[in-house]
Design a protein around this motif. Structure first.
Motif, PDB file in Angstrom:
ATOM      1  N   VAL A 103       0.816  -1.211   0.000  1.00  0.00           N
ATOM      2  CA  VAL A 103       0.000   0.000   0.000  1.00  0.00           C
ATOM      3  C   VAL A 103       0.851   1.264   0.000  1.00  0.00           C
ATOM      4  CG1 VAL A 103      -1.701   1.331   1.304  1.00  0.00           C
ATOM      5  CG2 VAL A 103      -1.965  -1.136   1.092  1.00  0.00           C
ATOM      6  N   ALA A 104       1.840   1.330   0.885  1.00  0.00           N
ATOM      7  CA  ALA A 104       2.651   2.550   0.992  1.00  0.00           C
ATOM      8  C   ALA A 104       3.434   2.804  -0.294  1.00  0.00           C
ATOM      9  CB  ALA A 104       3.601   2.458   2.177  1.00  0.00           C
ATOM     10  N   ILE A 105       3.869   1.728  -0.951  1.00  0.00           N
ATOM     11  CA  ILE A 105       4.561   1.865  -2.237  1.00  0.00           C
ATOM     12  C   ILE A 105       3.598   2.415  -3.281  1.00  0.00           C
ATOM     13  CG2 ILE A 105       5.769   0.619  -4.071  1.00  0.00           C
ATOM     14  CD1 ILE A 105       7.374   0.482  -1.549  1.00  0.00           C
TER      15      ILE A 105
ATOM     16  N   ARG B  58      -1.878   9.585   3.942  1.00  0.00           N
ATOM     17  CA  ARG B  58      -1.624   8.299   3.298  1.00  0.00           C
ATOM     18  C   ARG B  58      -0.296   7.736   3.791  1.00  0.00           C
ATOM     19  NH1 ARG B  58      -5.249   7.471  -0.772  1.00  0.00           N
ATOM     20  NH2 ARG B  58      -6.198   9.342  -1.610  1.00  0.00           N
ATOM     21  N   SER B  59      -0.243   6.414   3.934  1.00  0.00           N
ATOM     22  CA  SER B  59       1.002   5.790   4.404  1.00  0.00           C
ATOM     23  C   SER B  59       2.075   5.910   3.331  1.00  0.00           C
ATOM     24  CB  SER B  59       0.766   4.316   4.738  1.00  0.00           C
ATOM     25  OG  SER B  59       0.415   3.581   3.589  1.00  0.00           O
ATOM     26  N   VAL B  60       3.290   6.225   3.764  1.00  0.00           N
ATOM     27  CA  VAL B  60       4.423   6.341   2.852  1.00  0.00           C
ATOM     28  C   VAL B  60       5.658   5.786   3.546  1.00  0.00           C
ATOM     29  CG1 VAL B  60       3.569   8.385   1.607  1.00  0.00           C
ATOM     30  CG2 VAL B  60       5.003   8.692   3.639  1.00  0.00           C
ATOM     31  N   ARG B  61       6.649   5.395   2.739  1.00  0.00           N
ATOM     32  CA  ARG B  61       7.939   4.951   3.263  1.00  0.00           C
ATOM     33  C   ARG B  61       8.815   6.192   3.440  1.00  0.00           C
ATOM     34  NH1 ARG B  61       5.831   0.080   3.991  1.00  0.00           N
ATOM     35  NH2 ARG B  61       6.493  -1.569   2.558  1.00  0.00           N
ATOM     36  N   SER B  62       9.031   6.589   4.663  1.00  0.00           N
ATOM     37  CA  SER B  62       9.821   7.800   4.862  1.00  0.00           C
ATOM     38  C   SER B  62      11.282   7.605   4.459  1.00  0.00           C
ATOM     39  CB  SER B  62       9.710   8.307   6.307  1.00  0.00           C
ATOM     40  OG  SER B  62      10.230   7.359   7.219  1.00  0.00           O
ATOM     41  N   CYS B  63      11.723   6.345   4.311  1.00  0.00           N
ATOM     42  CA  CYS B  63      13.102   6.104   3.846  1.00  0.00           C
ATOM     43  C   CYS B  63      13.215   6.273   2.339  1.00  0.00           C
ATOM     44  CB  CYS B  63      13.579   4.709   4.230  1.00  0.00           C
ATOM     45  SG  CYS B  63      12.836   3.356   3.279  1.00  0.00           S
ATOM     46  N   LEU B  64      12.091   6.346   1.649  1.00  0.00           N
ATOM     47  CA  LEU B  64      12.114   6.501   0.193  1.00  0.00           C
ATOM     48  C   LEU B  64      11.647   7.890  -0.233  1.00  0.00           C
ATOM     49  CD1 LEU B  64      10.792   3.086  -1.177  1.00  0.00           C
ATOM     50  CD2 LEU B  64      13.141   3.801  -0.694  1.00  0.00           C
ATOM     51  N   LEU B 133      -1.442  -5.247   5.539  1.00  0.00           N
ATOM     52  CA  LEU B 133      -0.242  -5.059   6.365  1.00  0.00           C
ATOM     53  C   LEU B 133       0.941  -5.876   5.862  1.00  0.00           C
ATOM     54  CD1 LEU B 133      -1.868  -5.035   9.926  1.00  0.00           C
ATOM     55  CD2 LEU B 133      -1.234  -3.083   8.496  1.00  0.00           C
ATOM     56  N   SER B 134       0.825  -6.429   4.651  1.00  0.00           N
ATOM     57  CA  SER B 134       1.906  -7.280   4.151  1.00  0.00           C
ATOM     58  C   SER B 134       3.185  -6.476   3.932  1.00  0.00           C
ATOM     59  CB  SER B 134       1.492  -7.983   2.860  1.00  0.00           C
ATOM     60  OG  SER B 134       1.177  -7.028   1.869  1.00  0.00           O
ATOM     61  N   GLY B 135       3.099  -5.171   3.888  1.00  0.00           N
ATOM     62  CA  GLY B 135       4.277  -4.345   3.710  1.00  0.00           C
ATOM     63  C   GLY B 135       4.984  -4.024   5.009  1.00  0.00           C
ATOM     64  N   ASN B 136       4.538  -4.567   6.115  1.00  0.00           N
ATOM     65  CA  ASN B 136       5.196  -4.347   7.407  1.00  0.00           C
ATOM     66  C   ASN B 136       5.683  -5.681   7.950  1.00  0.00           C
ATOM     67  OD1 ASN B 136       3.035  -2.061   7.164  1.00  0.00           O
ATOM     68  ND2 ASN B 136       4.478  -1.341   8.713  1.00  0.00           N
TER      69      ASN B 136
END
Lengths: 292, 165
Positions: A103-105, B58-64, B133-136
């Motif tokens: 989702v975040a991607i 919105r959820s984001v990857r702060s490392c990217l 939640l598969s991205g965590n």
């Protein structure tokens, strides 16, 4: 590692983009969603001198639905995933979006970014090949339109010049009454896919009038299995026909072996997914189950 | 090349300023410049989810993300969840009660992802929770109690959840 130093420019409108790139000769990279580029920079596999960030160019965020789906370059995967008109007209796109990273991607990653990155194991290049997509590009020499088959040259390599930027991606929607499906196998949900298949079938009088079959993760570029498609046209799908079609698809692909899967394994998976994708697309077209 | 610049953004409802080179990630900016060390660095290439924050809800990857990309944006980090020093956010409370954490390293990322999940789906089925939640990634819990915590949080926040746009 942390990314190496770079200059950062954020043009506020489309006209400023190409001049911004040209300021740095060949050394600048476009920053769209950053979900593929920034990891490469974190590993220092990419060390651009400058980044031109398209994040403020709002005119690149749009979706125009219709018989040709026009997607602005900075449209995110998540926006496509949530688009109900696309879900109704071409569910293969919606299904594919659920496989793009996490989702975040998907909240940041963009359609054009995925196309420009040209990973043969990514969903958008495969969908583009399945739907005869074309991209509009702006660059130092002006604008041009590139067909998907002429865009993807090899692994992570496109025919874009260093000063060129994709502005729009257009996909031809299958005719109404068609069935579409996208299937992907990965070890864990959201991992890069091992093999994926995009399929669109248009029925007429119980037979297949038009077939589109594209495979992901099976070569240095996504593969349109034209030979397999021609076996389907004019026929009514059956288990026997699907065996032949899967075999023809296997002829067209050149999967490599790596730590995630051997060539043999990818070919086996391709066989299974091609059959399942055709069955799913046929069912979606309202034609019922494939007979024995 | 790439000199530091001043960045202004809103974090957890307040305007903040800091300086960063363009190459400084948002994760490092939050941790080093703003001293908000609840956001964690796991893989630093977008796959583990420990760095997850919310940007414009919105959820984001702060490392990217680079800090400069967050100019004028609205961020929520784990530090912004609890309504006060004395009270936990319902999602945090549920994680505590259901033992949805052991070492706690992945937890801030999960909390932010769950916040977005429940805004979008106030009544998620178990497989929807697991997919979302598969991205965590979590190395400690085996995920079972995380799922239970999300279900409990959903139950408690249903009706109060703000629909996602």
């Amino acid at each position: 590692m942390k990314p190496a130093r770079f200059e950062y420019v954020a043009p506020e409108c489309l006209e400023e983009v190409v001049p911004s790139l040209q300021r740095f000769g060949d050394e600048a990279k476009v920053l769209a969603g950053g979900q593929s580029l920034v990891p490469l920079m974190a590993f220092r596999l990419a060390t651009p001198t400058a980044l031109v960030d398209l994040g403020h160019v709002e005119e690149l965020r749009y979706v125009t639905e219709g018989d040709v789906l026009a997607i602005g370059a900075m449209t995110t995967h998540r926006a496509i995933e949530h688009n109900e008109i696309i879900r109704g007209r071409c569910p293969m796109l919606t299904e594919a979006m659920a496989h793009v990273g996490h989702v975040a991607i998907r909240n940041r990653g963009t359609v054009a970014g995925s196309m420009a990155h040209a990973d043969p194991a990514a969903e958008w290049p495969t969908l583009a090949m399945a739907l005869d997509a074309e991209v509009d590009v702006i660059g130092g020499e002006g604008s041009r339109t590139i067909q998907a088959k002429d865009l993807f040259l090899s692994y992570l390599t496109t025919s874009l010049e260093p000063d060129e930027v994709i502005s729009e991606v257009r996909l031809r929607m299958p005719p109404r009454g068609s069935g579409t499906a996208f299937l992907e196998l990965s070890r864990r949900h959201g991992d890069f896919g091992l093999v994926g298949v995009a399929c669109a079938l248009t029925p007429s009088d119980g037979k297949i009038e038009m077939a589109r079959l594209a495979l992901m993760g099976v070569g240095s570029v996504p593969i349109r299995a034209a030979g397999a498609e021609s076996l389907l046209v004019g026929r009514h799908p059956s288990d026997e026909l699907l065996e032949d079609v899967a075999a023809a698809a296997n002829e067209a692909i050149e999967p490599s072996s790596d730590v995630h899967g051997s060539e043999h394994f990818r070919r086996s998976v391709a066989t299974v997914l091609v059959k399942r994708a055709i069955e799913a697309a046929w069912k979606r077209a309202g034609e019922g189950d494939v007979s024995g | 090349m790439g000199e530091s610049r001043e960045i202004t953004l809103r974090v957890n409802g307040r305007e903040v300023r800091g300086t960063a080179e363009p190459r400084m990630t948002l994760a490092d900016f939050l941790r080093d410049r703003l001293r908000l060390t609840g956001t964690h660095l796991g893989c630093e290439h977008g796959v583990c989810g420990a760095c997850t924050v919310l940007m414009d809800r919105r959820s984001v990857r702060s490392c990217l993300l680079f800090a400069v990309q967050a100019e004028n944006r609205e961020l929520t980090t784990v530090e912004g969840l609890a309504p006060s020093e004395e009270e936990l956010h319902p999602i945090q409370q549920a994680f505590s009660e259901k033992h949805g954490l052991q070492c706690g390293f992945c937890t801030p990322g999960f909390l932010m992802a769950v916040h977005e999940l429940l805004s979008e789906k106030p009544d998620p089925a178990e497989d929807e929770i697991r997919q979302y939640l598969s991205g965590n990634l979590c190395r400690c819990t085996g995920y079972q109690n995380i799922v239970a915590a999300v279900q409990l949080a959903a139950e408690r926040t249903r009706g109060a959840a703000v629909p996602h746009d």
